[in-house]
Design a protein around this motif. Structure first.
Motif, mmCIF file in Angstrom:
data_model
loop_
_atom_site.group_PDB
_atom_site.id
_atom_site.type_symbol
_atom_site.label_atom_id
_atom_site.label_comp_id
_atom_site.label_asym_id
_atom_site.label_seq_id
_atom_site.Cartn_x
_atom_site.Cartn_y
_atom_site.Cartn_z
ATOM 1 N N LYS A 11 0.875 -1.170 0.000
ATOM 2 C CA LYS A 11 0.000 0.000 0.000
ATOM 3 C C LYS A 11 0.909 1.215 0.000
ATOM 4 C CE LYS A 11 -3.770 -0.192 2.131
ATOM 5 N NZ LYS A 11 -4.809 -0.311 3.139
ATOM 6 N N LYS A 13 -0.145 4.591 -0.616
ATOM 7 C CA LYS A 13 -0.788 5.801 -0.062
ATOM 8 C C LYS A 13 -2.245 5.470 0.208
ATOM 9 C CE LYS A 13 -1.148 10.388 0.487
ATOM 10 N NZ LYS A 13 -0.337 11.363 1.090
ATOM 11 N N GLU A 14 -2.811 6.091 1.251
ATOM 12 C CA GLU A 14 -4.202 5.824 1.613
ATOM 13 C C GLU A 14 -4.893 7.106 2.059
ATOM 14 O OE1 GLU A 14 -5.625 2.210 3.996
ATOM 15 O OE2 GLU A 14 -5.518 3.807 5.501
ATOM 16 N N TRP A 15 -6.160 7.243 1.702
ATOM 17 C CA TRP A 15 -7.017 8.340 2.143
ATOM 18 C C TRP A 15 -8.265 7.730 2.760
ATOM 19 C CZ3 TRP A 15 -4.553 8.035 -2.481
ATOM 20 C CH2 TRP A 15 -3.663 9.056 -2.809
ATOM 21 N N ARG A 16 -8.805 8.411 3.778
ATOM 22 C CA ARG A 16 -10.014 7.912 4.450
ATOM 23 C C ARG A 16 -11.021 9.038 4.612
ATOM 24 N NH1 ARG A 16 -10.265 4.649 10.152
ATOM 25 N NH2 ARG A 16 -12.527 4.565 10.318
ATOM 26 N N LEU A 23 -12.336 4.018 2.276
ATOM 27 C CA LEU A 23 -10.901 4.100 2.059
ATOM 28 C C LEU A 23 -10.612 4.085 0.564
ATOM 29 C CD1 LEU A 23 -9.486 1.543 4.658
ATOM 30 C CD2 LEU A 23 -9.589 4.013 4.860
ATOM 31 N N ILE A 24 -9.689 4.927 0.153
ATOM 32 C CA ILE A 24 -9.154 4.938 -1.208
ATOM 33 C C ILE A 24 -7.655 4.754 -1.043
ATOM 34 C CG2 ILE A 24 -8.820 6.294 -3.314
ATOM 35 C CD1 ILE A 24 -11.747 5.768 -2.810
ATOM 36 N N SER A 25 -7.062 3.871 -1.827
ATOM 37 C CA SER A 25 -5.626 3.652 -1.685
ATOM 38 C C SER A 25 -4.976 3.388 -3.034
ATOM 39 C CB SER A 25 -5.344 2.494 -0.729
ATOM 40 O OG SER A 25 -5.944 1.298 -1.189
ATOM 41 N N ASN A 27 -2.160 0.999 -4.512
ATOM 42 C CA ASN A 27 -1.498 -0.259 -4.172
ATOM 43 C C ASN A 27 -0.649 -0.736 -5.339
ATOM 44 O OD1 ASN A 27 -2.945 -0.977 -1.537
ATOM 45 N ND2 ASN A 27 -4.611 -0.511 -2.929
ATOM 46 N N GLN A 37 -7.380 1.676 -5.636
ATOM 47 C CA GLN A 37 -8.385 0.772 -5.077
ATOM 48 C C GLN A 37 -9.410 1.597 -4.318
ATOM 49 O OE1 GLN A 37 -7.068 -2.811 -3.134
ATOM 50 N NE2 GLN A 37 -8.668 -2.620 -1.590
ATOM 51 N N ILE A 74 -5.431 12.665 -5.493
ATOM 52 C CA ILE A 74 -5.249 11.236 -5.733
ATOM 53 C C ILE A 74 -4.595 11.010 -7.097
ATOM 54 C CG2 ILE A 74 -6.475 9.064 -6.132
ATOM 55 C CD1 ILE A 74 -8.553 10.124 -4.009
#
Length: 85
Positions: A11, A13-16, A23-25, A27, A37, A74
Motif C-alpha cells: 500500500k 498511499k491511503e485516504w479515508r 478508504l481509497i488507496s 497499491n 483501489q 489522488i
C-alpha cells in the motif's frame, strides 16, 4: 501461476473519508504498475472504535462528494508512481 503472495502487495498511499469510512488507496503488487483501489469501508462501532473492514459497496452522495474533492490529489499521487500512457 504461483498464486497471490501477500508479501508482494504494498500500500503506497491511503485516504479515508472520516464521515463515511470509505478508504481509497494506491497499491502495487510486486513490480506491477500502481493502481487505485476503492474500498474497503471502515465504520465506527457504538464505542467509537473502528469495526472490521467491510466492502465499499455502492457509494453514497457523501462518498462521491468526498471522492470528487480528493480526485486531483489522488491523481497527482498516482501519476508520481506511474505516468499515464
Amino acid at each position: 501461476m504461483a498464486g497471490f503472495d501477500p508479501s508482494k502487495d504494498k500500500k503506497l498511499k491511503e485516504w479515508r473519508c472520516e464521515e463515511t469510512g470509505l478508504l481509497i488507496s494506491i497499491n502495487q503488487y510486486g513490480e506491477g504498475d500502481p493502481k487505485l483501489q476503492i474500498g474497503p469501508r471502515i465504520l465506527k462501532g457504538k464505542d467509537g472504535n473502528d469495526r472490521a473492514p467491510a466492502k465499499a459497496g455502492r457509494l453514497s452522495i457523501e462518498d462521491v462528494d468526498w471522492l470528487y474533492s480528493m480526485i486531483d490529489e489522488i491523481k497527482q499521487e498516482l501519476e508520481s508512481y506511474v505516468a499515464p500512457e
